[in-house]
Write a protein that holds these residues in place. Structure first.
Motif, short mmCIF file in Angstrom:
data_model
loop_
_atom_site.label_atom_id
_atom_site.label_comp_id
_atom_site.label_asym_id
_atom_site.label_seq_id
_atom_site.Cartn_x
_atom_site.Cartn_y
_atom_site.Cartn_z
N ASP A 113 0.82 -1.21 0.00
CA ASP A 113 0.00 0.00 0.00
C ASP A 113 0.85 1.26 0.00
O ASP A 113 0.32 2.37 0.03
N ALA A 114 2.17 1.13 -0.04
CA ALA A 114 3.04 2.30 -0.03
C ALA A 114 3.05 2.95 -1.41
O ALA A 114 3.09 2.26 -2.43
N PRO A 115 3.03 4.28 -1.48
CA PRO A 115 3.03 4.95 -2.79
C PRO A 115 4.35 4.89 -3.53
O PRO A 115 4.39 5.13 -4.73
N VAL A 116 5.45 4.58 -2.85
CA VAL A 116 6.75 4.42 -3.50
C VAL A 116 7.29 3.04 -3.14
O VAL A 116 7.38 2.69 -1.96
N LEU A 117 7.65 2.27 -4.16
CA LEU A 117 8.13 0.90 -3.97
C LEU A 117 9.56 0.80 -4.46
O LEU A 117 9.90 1.32 -5.53
N ALA A 118 10.42 0.14 -3.71
CA ALA A 118 11.83 0.02 -4.08
C ALA A 118 12.29 -1.40 -3.79
O ALA A 118 11.59 -2.18 -3.13
N TYR A 119 13.48 -1.72 -4.28
CA TYR A 119 14.10 -2.97 -3.90
C TYR A 119 15.61 -2.82 -3.97
O TYR A 119 16.14 -1.96 -4.68
N MET A 120 16.29 -3.65 -3.21
CA MET A 120 17.75 -3.68 -3.25
C MET A 120 18.21 -5.09 -2.92
O MET A 120 17.48 -5.87 -2.30
N ASP A 121 19.43 -5.41 -3.37
CA ASP A 121 19.98 -6.73 -3.11
C ASP A 121 20.41 -6.86 -1.65
O ASP A 121 20.79 -5.88 -1.00
N VAL A 122 20.38 -8.09 -1.16
CA VAL A 122 20.66 -8.32 0.25
C VAL A 122 22.12 -8.07 0.60
O VAL A 122 22.46 -7.81 1.76
N ASP A 123 23.01 -8.11 -0.39
CA ASP A 123 24.42 -7.89 -0.08
C ASP A 123 24.74 -6.42 0.15
O ASP A 123 25.85 -6.08 0.57
N LEU A 124 23.78 -5.52 -0.14
CA LEU A 124 23.98 -4.07 0.04
C LEU A 124 25.25 -3.60 -0.65
O LEU A 124 26.03 -2.80 -0.10
N SER A 125 25.47 -4.08 -1.87
CA SER A 125 26.62 -3.62 -2.64
C SER A 125 26.54 -2.13 -2.93
O SER A 125 27.57 -1.46 -3.06
N THR A 126 25.33 -1.61 -3.06
CA THR A 126 25.14 -0.19 -3.33
C THR A 126 25.15 0.58 -2.02
O THR A 126 24.48 0.20 -1.06
N ASP A 127 25.89 1.68 -2.01
CA ASP A 127 25.96 2.52 -0.81
C ASP A 127 24.57 3.09 -0.51
O ASP A 127 23.90 3.63 -1.40
N LEU A 128 24.14 3.01 0.74
CA LEU A 128 22.79 3.42 1.11
C LEU A 128 22.58 4.92 1.04
O LEU A 128 21.44 5.39 1.08
N ASN A 129 23.64 5.70 0.93
CA ASN A 129 23.48 7.15 0.80
C ASN A 129 22.77 7.52 -0.50
O ASN A 129 22.30 8.65 -0.65
N ALA A 130 22.68 6.57 -1.44
CA ALA A 130 21.98 6.85 -2.70
C ALA A 130 20.49 6.55 -2.61
O ALA A 130 19.76 6.82 -3.57
N CYS A 146 21.66 -3.16 -12.18
CA CYS A 146 21.97 -2.76 -10.81
C CYS A 146 20.78 -3.05 -9.91
O CYS A 146 19.65 -2.62 -10.19
N GLY A 147 21.02 -3.79 -8.82
CA GLY A 147 19.94 -4.17 -7.91
C GLY A 147 19.57 -3.06 -6.96
O GLY A 147 19.68 -3.21 -5.74
N PHE A 148 19.09 -1.95 -7.52
CA PHE A 148 18.80 -0.75 -6.73
C PHE A 148 17.83 0.10 -7.54
O PHE A 148 18.23 0.95 -8.31
N LYS A 149 16.53 -0.15 -7.36
CA LYS A 149 15.53 0.49 -8.21
C LYS A 149 14.30 0.87 -7.40
O LYS A 149 14.06 0.31 -6.31
N ALA A 150 13.52 1.79 -7.93
CA ALA A 150 12.28 2.22 -7.28
C ALA A 150 11.26 2.59 -8.35
O ALA A 150 11.61 2.94 -9.48
N ILE A 151 9.98 2.52 -7.96
CA ILE A 151 8.88 2.82 -8.89
C ILE A 151 7.72 3.38 -8.09
O ILE A 151 7.51 3.01 -6.93
N ARG A 152 6.98 4.29 -8.69
CA ARG A 152 5.77 4.78 -8.05
C ARG A 152 4.69 3.70 -8.11
O ARG A 152 4.58 2.97 -9.10
N ARG A 153 3.90 3.63 -7.06
CA ARG A 153 2.90 2.58 -6.98
C ARG A 153 1.84 2.71 -8.07
O ARG A 153 1.39 1.69 -8.64
#
Length: 493
Positions: A107-124, A181-188
């Motif tokens: 039910d969230a208006p913004v949906l995202a996902y990331m890989d479990v290894d957190l290879s991408t820095d969370l500051n992004a 890249c396992g770091f994406k988001a989309i509007r609901r």
């Protein structure tokens, strides 16, 4: 490809209000398969980061892809300890299947996902979702290939990644820089309409979603990321690459044949000055002129080649008629798809019949020109014949465009389509926290009901569904359900 009936066009993007009482603005999904060691550090680190830096309410959803180790137990324990964490169990593997299932039920208006290894820095993460919250963009992706990105990984993975993205650019005309890249988001509201079109349930899910969104004209925001390769990654590179190439072929064929109804993803005119209509200028005229000119040049070259070939064994009038007939059929088909954007097989026979009428007019012009030339000189040179035909074809081309635009492919979109307005403040469904099973049970309860009402059976027990049946929270938009238990025989992960 999926071609469910369209629920309507997308609404205009709006800035999400600052106050979303009780409802998370962001839902971050972490798809996992046998990640018992990495899951807890990942969730704790992400939870701490969001609690410290994210100004909106959030949720973290662990989507377990039929793990066979203790990953489900870890997920349920985290959900019991942290109110913002939910666990979700699927009985089949496939990252795309997990994302579609959880995103469809969120039910969230913004949906995202990331890989479990957190290879991408969370500051992004905040720069990733900010354009979606503000209403500026429809999707957002992290890019490891942007100029300002900082990436640490081996030469093999670097080569594979860049080669894959070059293939996408060359075959599907993709303009985004990094599909994997396992770091994406989309509007609901975008996910509601886009996800039913995406067929893949595995690793190609991301690429297919981005290609369809881009072809539909949705805005994709790219964020340069700092990324460090995980040397313990369990991704099978060769198999993943093979499946991705099969997906590229499937999507490319669907786009070429026009079997995708991408018009359902169109947005109404907004505040962009480029979207404003100018009085006296028909909509799409400039683009149609360019497309028609390109098709016309190619058709003329094709016609001249055919005429020269037919002229070797027939007279000029016969060669002209045959060459013009063949090129006219090709020209009508090309203009139908490329210039005027008509997709699918509906009306194709009628369009070709009308195109033949236009062909008859062109034939009269070119034949009349040849007759006039033959009347002026008994044996005209071949070069002179070609020059006369070029001038006659240019005149016929102008007339052809006018007839195509006004008669064969008229603009029938003057009537205002029904625009579906998606709510950006959906009601919060009854989401009970996932808690451990009773003392008599040696494991935690991890298996919710399917978001579409079907129960899934799990060796880890059962629990009330964290998502109710069709919990979009928006009664104005309906989707064909995508069940998490749908089996894709191509997905062996």
């Amino acid at each position: 490809m999926r071609t469910e009936p369209s629920p309507g066009t997308l609404p205009a993007r709006e800035h999400l209000p600052a106050g979303h009482a009780g409802t998370p603005v962001l839902d971050v999904v972490i798809p996992v398969y046998n990640e018992e060691k990495d899951l807890q550090p990942c969730v704790l680190r992400l939870h701490e980061h969001l609690s410290r830096t994210f100004p909106y309410a959030f949720r973290i959803t662990v989507a377990d892809n039929a793990s066979t180790d203790t990953t489900p137990l870890v997920a349920v324990r985290l959900a019991a300890e942290l109110p913002e964490v939910r666990s979700y169990r699927l009985e089949q593997k496939g990252r795309g299947r997990a994302l579609r299932t959880v995103w469809s039920a969120s039910d969230a208006p913004v949906l995202a996902y990331m890989d479990v290894d957190l290879s991408t820095d969370l500051n992004a993460l905040l720069p990733l979702v900010a354009p979606l919250i503000s209403g500026h963009s429809d999707l957002a992706i992290g890019s490891r290939l942007a100029r300002s990105s900082r990436v640490v990984r081996g030469a093999k993975r670097e080569l594979i990644s860049r080669t894959y993205n070059l293939i996408l650019r060359g075959s599907l005309q993709a303009r985004f820089s990094d599909a994997q890249c396992g770091f994406k988001a989309i509007r609901r509201d975008v996910a509601q309409v886009l996800l039913p079109l995406v067929e893949d349930t595995g690793w190609f899910f991301d690429t297919e979603m981005l290609v369809l969104a881009e072809r539909a004209g949705l805005r994709i925001h790219e964020v340069p990321v700092d990324w460090v390769d995980d040397p313990d990654s369990t991704v099978h590179i060769v198999k993943t690459a093979t499946d991705d190439l099969k997906g590229v072929w499937r999507v490319g064929r669907a786009l070429a044949t026009g079997s995708l109804t991408l018009d359902r993803l169109a947005r109404p005119f907004g505040d962009d000055p480029r979207d404003r209509e100018i009085s006296g200028v028909p909509k799409g005229l400039a683009r149609q002129l360019i497309g028609f000119a390109v098709v016309g040049v190619l058709s003329t070259l094709f016609y001249l080649v055919l005429y020269s070939g037919f002229r070797t064994f027939s007279g000029s009038q016969t060669a002209n008629a045959l060459a013009l007939l063949v090129s006219a059929v090709a020209n009508t088909a090309a203009n139908r798809r490329l210039t005027f954007g008509v997709r699918g097989k509906g009306g194709a026979v009628r369009h070709q019949a009308q195109g033949l009428v236009v062909f008859g007019i062109g034939l009269a012009l070119t034949s009349g020109s040849l007759a006039a030339l033959n009347a002026a000189t008994t044996e005209p040179a071949h070069a002179t014949e070609l020059a006369v035909l070029i001038v006659a074809n240019l005149a016929a081309t102008v007339l052809r465009f006018l007839l195509f635009r006004a008669w064969v492919f008229p603009d029938r979109h003057d009537a205002s389509p029904s625009t579906v307005v998606a709510a950006h403040t959906p009601a919060m469904p009854n989401v009970p926290p996932t808690v451990p099973a009773g003392p008599a049970s040696p494991v935690y309860a991890t298996t919710p009901r399917s978001p579409y009402g079907r129960s899934t059976h799990s060796p880890y027990g059962t629990a009330d569904a964290p998502y109710d049946h069709q919990t979009w929270g928006d009664p104005t938009m309906q989707l064909q359900p995508v069940h998490p238990n749908d089996h894709d025989p191509r997905d062996a992960r």
